[in-house]
Design a protein around this motif. Structure first.
Motif, mmCIF file in Angstrom:
data_model
loop_
_atom_site.group_PDB
_atom_site.id
_atom_site.type_symbol
_atom_site.label_atom_id
_atom_site.label_comp_id
_atom_site.label_asym_id
_atom_site.label_seq_id
_atom_site.Cartn_x
_atom_site.Cartn_y
_atom_site.Cartn_z
ATOM 1 N N GLY A 44 0.818 -1.218 0.000
ATOM 2 C CA GLY A 44 0.000 0.000 0.000
ATOM 3 C C GLY A 44 0.844 1.256 0.000
ATOM 4 N N SER A 45 0.172 2.384 -0.222
ATOM 5 C CA SER A 45 0.897 3.657 -0.227
ATOM 6 C C SER A 45 0.571 4.499 1.011
ATOM 7 C CB SER A 45 0.551 4.452 -1.494
ATOM 8 O OG SER A 45 -0.846 4.665 -1.557
ATOM 9 N N THR A 46 -0.274 3.965 1.898
ATOM 10 C CA THR A 46 -0.603 4.663 3.154
ATOM 11 C C THR A 46 -0.585 3.644 4.295
ATOM 12 O OG1 THR A 46 -2.985 4.220 2.986
ATOM 13 C CG2 THR A 46 -2.170 6.260 1.942
ATOM 14 N N PHE A 47 -0.543 4.156 5.531
ATOM 15 C CA PHE A 47 -0.623 3.275 6.701
ATOM 16 C C PHE A 47 -1.938 2.490 6.663
ATOM 17 C CE2 PHE A 47 2.156 6.721 8.537
ATOM 18 C CZ PHE A 47 3.277 5.928 8.768
ATOM 19 N N GLU A 48 -3.046 3.169 6.301
ATOM 20 C CA GLU A 48 -4.355 2.516 6.262
ATOM 21 C C GLU A 48 -4.359 1.335 5.293
ATOM 22 O OE1 GLU A 48 -5.357 6.361 8.215
ATOM 23 O OE2 GLU A 48 -4.034 5.817 6.570
ATOM 24 N N GLU A 49 -3.846 1.564 4.081
ATOM 25 C CA GLU A 49 -3.840 0.494 3.072
ATOM 26 C C GLU A 49 -3.022 -0.699 3.550
ATOM 27 O OE1 GLU A 49 -2.512 2.035 -0.705
ATOM 28 O OE2 GLU A 49 -4.213 3.407 -0.870
ATOM 29 N N ASN A 50 -1.851 -0.431 4.105
ATOM 30 C CA ASN A 50 -0.988 -1.527 4.564
ATOM 31 C C ASN A 50 -1.621 -2.315 5.706
ATOM 32 O OD1 ASN A 50 1.116 -1.283 2.732
ATOM 33 N ND2 ASN A 50 2.227 0.194 3.967
ATOM 34 N N ALA A 51 -2.252 -1.615 6.652
ATOM 35 C CA ALA A 51 -2.897 -2.310 7.776
ATOM 36 C C ALA A 51 -4.019 -3.214 7.270
ATOM 37 C CB ALA A 51 -3.435 -1.291 8.783
ATOM 38 N N LEU A 52 -4.795 -2.724 6.314
ATOM 39 C CA LEU A 52 -5.892 -3.533 5.765
ATOM 40 C C LEU A 52 -5.383 -4.735 4.964
ATOM 41 C CD1 LEU A 52 -8.517 -0.833 4.750
ATOM 42 C CD2 LEU A 52 -8.937 -2.808 6.239
ATOM 43 N N ILE A 53 -4.306 -4.536 4.203
ATOM 44 C CA ILE A 53 -3.719 -5.653 3.445
ATOM 45 C C ILE A 53 -3.345 -6.782 4.409
ATOM 46 C CG2 ILE A 53 -1.660 -6.391 2.151
ATOM 47 C CD1 ILE A 53 -1.783 -3.569 0.758
ATOM 48 N N LYS A 54 -2.636 -6.420 5.491
ATOM 49 C CA LYS A 54 -2.201 -7.425 6.468
ATOM 50 C C LYS A 54 -3.389 -8.116 7.127
ATOM 51 C CE LYS A 54 0.923 -4.716 8.572
ATOM 52 N NZ LYS A 54 1.967 -4.201 9.460
ATOM 53 N N ALA A 55 -4.347 -7.307 7.587
ATOM 54 C CA ALA A 55 -5.500 -7.873 8.305
ATOM 55 C C ALA A 55 -6.298 -8.810 7.398
ATOM 56 C CB ALA A 55 -6.391 -6.746 8.830
ATOM 57 N N ARG A 56 -6.505 -8.415 6.158
ATOM 58 C CA ARG A 56 -7.305 -9.243 5.235
ATOM 59 C C ARG A 56 -6.623 -10.575 4.929
ATOM 60 N NH1 ARG A 56 -9.156 -4.045 2.118
ATOM 61 N NH2 ARG A 56 -11.279 -3.865 2.919
ATOM 62 N N GLU A 57 -5.300 -10.513 4.735
ATOM 63 C CA GLU A 57 -4.555 -11.754 4.433
ATOM 64 C C GLU A 57 -4.652 -12.739 5.595
ATOM 65 O OE1 GLU A 57 -2.760 -12.999 1.712
ATOM 66 O OE2 GLU A 57 -3.899 -11.408 0.724
ATOM 67 N N VAL A 58 -4.473 -12.240 6.807
ATOM 68 C CA VAL A 58 -4.509 -13.123 7.974
ATOM 69 C C VAL A 58 -5.931 -13.633 8.198
ATOM 70 C CG1 VAL A 58 -4.097 -13.273 10.467
ATOM 71 C CG2 VAL A 58 -2.463 -12.079 9.009
ATOM 72 N N TYR A 59 -6.932 -12.760 8.018
ATOM 73 C CA TYR A 59 -8.330 -13.186 8.182
ATOM 74 C C TYR A 59 -8.665 -14.300 7.189
ATOM 75 C CZ TYR A 59 -13.396 -13.183 8.423
ATOM 76 O OH TYR A 59 -14.695 -13.582 8.566
ATOM 77 N N LYS A 60 -8.207 -14.117 5.954
ATOM 78 C CA LYS A 60 -8.450 -15.107 4.898
ATOM 79 C C LYS A 60 -7.876 -16.470 5.306
ATOM 80 C CE LYS A 60 -7.481 -13.100 0.954
ATOM 81 N NZ LYS A 60 -6.656 -12.791 -0.238
#
Length: 199
Positions: A44-60
């Motif tokens: 991601g290009s922001t803190f928000e995008e990166n946090a969501l990328i990580k959370a979604r991958e782990v949730y998946k």
């Protein structure tokens, strides 16, 4: 008891989050404890995008409630750097000391009043496929001229908080949690969780 998975492999960060979440009626576990061990690329290009990328991958991968944070240091004199690159600031495999030394070298001869900086922490929480939220906490300070203190991790020994006349790494953990970017973001996250869940 429902599991609450923390999407990090950083033991310092995990310990800090566990301390702040103590007493909640869910079990705080690391991503590795639920069998998620892969490295997740933060593209991601922001803190928000990166946090969501990580959370979604782990949730998946685990299907449990997941919290991921992306945090970093923004230095005004460096136009907001290192920002989202805070952990990779001195290259892959660099230590906290390497990153702190690089920061000090970039700020060499810069006077104190121009060393203004802030820690930013964005937390993303995935509750289900449909439900998620993000919160952002910040703390303002200055970059000191040398590392001070042994508590904390990362840039804490350089991050000077004028109101307390000490660095984050010189603070008792309870005081640090009270004022830190992560402490603020976690308290905001808890408020959101209380609205959405019975915790």
């Amino acid at each position: 008891m429902r599991k609450f998975v923390i999407a990090t492999k950083n033991s310092g960060k995990l310990k800090e989050i566990e301390e702040i979440l103590e007493g909640m009626n869910f079990e705080v576990v690391s991503m590795e404890e639920v069998g998620v061990t892969q490295d997740i690329e933060e593209s991601g290009s922001t803190f928000e995008e990166n946090a969501l990328i990580k959370a979604r991958e782990v949730y998946k991968a685990c299907g449990e409630m997941v919290m991921a944070d992306d945090s970093g240091l923004e230095v005004d004199y460096l136009d907001g750097a290192p920002g989202i690159y805070s952990s990779r600031f001195a290259g892959e495999g660099a230590s906290d000391a390497d990153r702190n030394n690089k920061l000090l070298s970039l700020l060499k001869d810069v006077p104190f009043e121009k060393r203004k900086a802030r820690f930013v922490c964005v937390i993303a929480v995935i509750l289900s496929n449909e439900e998620y939220f993000t919160v952002r906490g910040t703390v303002e300070g200055y970059i000191g001229f040398e590392p001070r203190g042994n508590n904390g991790f990362g840039y804490d020994p350089l991050f000077f908080v004028p109101e307390y006349n000490m660095t984050s790494a010189q603070m008792e953990p309870s005081k640090k949690h009270e004022i830190s970017h992560r402490g603020k973001a976690i308290r905001m996250m808890l408020e959101e969780l209380k609205k959405r869940l019975d915790v």
